[in-house]
Design an enzyme around this catalytic site. Structure first.
Site, PDB file in Angstrom:
ATOM      1  N   SER A  35      54.826 -61.647 -49.980  1.00  0.00           N
ATOM      2  CA  SER A  35      54.159 -61.845 -48.689  1.00  0.00           C
ATOM      3  C   SER A  35      54.681 -60.982 -47.553  1.00  0.00           C
ATOM      4  CB  SER A  35      54.246 -63.321 -48.276  1.00  0.00           C
ATOM      5  OG  SER A  35      53.318 -64.092 -49.000  1.00  0.00           O
ATOM      6  N   LYS A  47      52.340 -58.692 -45.637  1.00  0.00           N
ATOM      7  CA  LYS A  47      51.528 -59.114 -44.496  1.00  0.00           C
ATOM      8  C   LYS A  47      51.955 -58.403 -43.207  1.00  0.00           C
ATOM      9  CE  LYS A  47      50.301 -63.764 -46.148  1.00  0.00           C
ATOM     10  NZ  LYS A  47      51.028 -63.898 -47.421  1.00  0.00           N
ATOM     11  N   SER A  54      52.612 -67.629 -43.321  1.00  0.00           N
ATOM     12  CA  SER A  54      52.257 -66.847 -44.504  1.00  0.00           C
ATOM     13  C   SER A  54      50.854 -67.212 -44.987  1.00  0.00           C
ATOM     14  CB  SER A  54      53.281 -67.060 -45.629  1.00  0.00           C
ATOM     15  OG  SER A  54      53.239 -65.993 -46.556  1.00  0.00           O
TER      16      SER A  54
END
Length: 542
Positions: free
Chosen positions: A159, A162, A378
């Site tokens: 993640s 991102k 997230s």
């Protein structure tokens, strides 16, 4: 009693005997209070341990030694060399530091590569990390990488990708951009309206409170406005279709079905969740667009509008997302300052009224808020949506492939080291993603740069260690990094990553990224990553 002692006692007792009863009581009370105060002070000092420059010596030694499992201090360091925390801003009138050798300007000292290596490399050798372990530390003021361990090697970022998604979206669209969901009167089809998806995964069918802009776009508000517009047109019975043509290609991410992501479609409410959660894993509906349209039909019926049949998909809408910062440029100037107050009406067809015109519209919170939410919690659904909006704003198809090309192009345009990077998706759920620690650290440094204010939500959205988001339950109360480290986490099976910012012990703003692939104990690997970030924050590293 010895004569000398007797003489001293008699010398002291004379005045005492001459004193009145009230004076004696006052003296006894004062003496007793002094004894009690000294006893309490002594007890506190003994319990707290010796102090050095406002910090307990024991704490400094424990933070520096790394002798205790799970501790976030620097291992193997000389406690005498560990500096105390300095203020982020110097007191008014205090002397400035010496001129920086890098910039010639007065600034705090810059950490050195060897100093950082002394603090970080023992931790990078920890057995809890997988075979691939990489790290990078960048000085924000100069943009220079101060430390690297396989910093250019591509790794599965999970993640932390991102961060790239947020930077690309903000640079392409601007922080003030909003996503618009509309209802239009179908052209050449009286008695039919179309719910046009604007690619807003935060659109909610739940009750909202507060003024517009303080909460996600509301499907209930859209139903209210639509019902009013229909009454004004004298229409009370109609069909409802829905349009998802804003996006192209498949809606299915390679990991689907999965509780971490809904099918990626331009129309959904509450991220397709079957429960009342608003973050984290949850069971998702199979067809978010159809479920959103059914929810809208129910809301219209509650407002006295007769909706016949079940909503049907259609491509009749024009697919315009309705708001590109009001300048028709897709926000390419990344300023996000201009906004079209007409929402979905700026395409020349808007405004309630005749066929083909917009009957009602609702807009999302600003892109800055969406990016912050994506990073703090997230949020995978927001990440995939923003990737597609980046693609549309830069002339690419709003698909997985188009998003990959668009984000890579935006990062390259910003001068970032994208060589070898592979951005298969926007959320980091695809194990085909490959990003280097150096790229992640440079992304954050660019977001902190004085020449990129539009990218600042990437920093403000980072979770705070021990307090917010995905770092809320990490960094215990005695951790050096608690409240100091701000970082995006990343976790997949065998993958643990952490990338963020710290202000070091000398007051220097640094960005960092640490990645490991192939780990077998995720909790242990996370603790090592947390200690790595804390080590950067806890030392001047010179």
């Amino acid at each position: 009693m010895p004569d000398e002692a007797r003489w001293r006692l008699s010398g002291w007792s004379g005045p005492w005997r001459a004193a009145t009863v009230e004076q004696r009581r006052t003296g006894l009370l004062a003496a007793g209070s002094a004894v009690v105060g000294l006893a309490v002070a002594a007890t506190c000092v003994v319990a707290a341990g010796p102090w050095d420059s406002g910090q307990r010596t024991a704490e400094r030694q424990r933070a520096a030694s790394g002798a205790h499992p799970g501790d976030d201090g620097r291992p193997g360091a000389d406690p005498a060399r560990v500096p105390g925390a300095s203020p982020v801003l110097a007191p008014l009138g205090a002397p400035l530091a010496s001129p920086s050798p890098d910039t010639g300007e007065r600034s705090v000292p810059v950490p050195t590569g060897p100093g950082l290596a002394d603090a970080l490399e023992p931790l990078l050798r920890d057995d809890a990390l997988g075979p691939l372990r990489a790290g990078a530390v960048v000085d924000v003021a100069t943009g220079r990488q101060l430390y690297g361990a396989k910093a250019g090697t591509g790794a599965i970022p999970a993640s932390t990708i991102k961060i790239a998604t947020g930077v690309a979206a903000l640079s392409a669209l601007g922080p003030g951009h909003r996503l618009t969901t509309r209802v239009t009167a179908a052209p050449n089809a009286p008695g039919r309206i179309v719910l046009v998806g604007g690619g807003d995964p935060t659109l909610t069918a739940r009750a909202t409170r507060g003024p517009d802009g303080s909460h996600p776009a509301s499907l209930r508000q859209l139903a209210d406005e639509t019902a009013r517009a229909l009454r004004a047109r004298g229409e009370h019975t109609l069909r409802l279709d829905y349009d998802t043509s804003l996006y192209a290609g498949t809606s299915r991410h390679p990991i689907l079905p999965n509780e971490n992501l809904a099918p990626v479609t331009a129309l959904m409410v509450d991220e397709g969740r079957r429960d009342d959660s608003d973050r984290g894993p949850a069971d998702r509906v199979k067809d978010p667009a159809a479920e959103a349209a059914r929810a809208f039909a129910r809301l219209l019926r509650d407002r006295g509008v007769k909706v016949t049949g079940d909503p049907r998909p259609t491509g009749a809408g024009d697919g315009d997302d309705g708001d590109r910062d009001g300048d028709g440029k897709g926000g390419k100037d990344a300023k996000g300052g201009a906004e079209d107050a007409k929402g979905g009406a700026e395409d020349g067809k808007g405004g309630a009224g005749g066929p083909g015109r917009t009957l009602a519209s609702v807009r999302s919170q600003p892109l800055s808020s969406l990016v912050e939410r994506m990073l703090t919690y997230s949020d995978n659904d927001i990440a995939e949506a923003l990737t597609r909006h980046t693609a549309r704003a830069t002339g690419h198809p709003a698909s997985f492939a188009g998003g990959r090309a668009a984000v890579t192009a935006r990062l390259k345009r910003l001068g970032l080291p994208v060589a070898g990077a592979h951005l298969a998706d926007g959320s980091g759920l695809d194990r085909a993603d490959k990003v280097s620690a150096g790229l992640l650290a440079q992304l954050l440094a660019r977001a902190a740069g004085p020449d990129q204010p539009a990218l600042r939500p990437v920093l403000t959205g980072l979770p705070v260690a021990g307090f917010t988001g995905t770092l809320r339950d990490r960094y215990g109360e005695e951790s050096v990094g608690r409240g100091v480290v701000r970082a995006k986490t990343g976790t997949l099976f065998g993958v643990n990553t952490l990338a963020g910012t710290v202000v070091d012990a000398d007051g220097r703003l640094l960005t960092f990224a640490f990645l490991t692939n192939g780990s077998t104990d995720p909790a242990a690997a996370q603790r090592v990553l947390d200690r790595l970030a804390s080590a950067v924050a806890n030392c001047g590293c010179r």
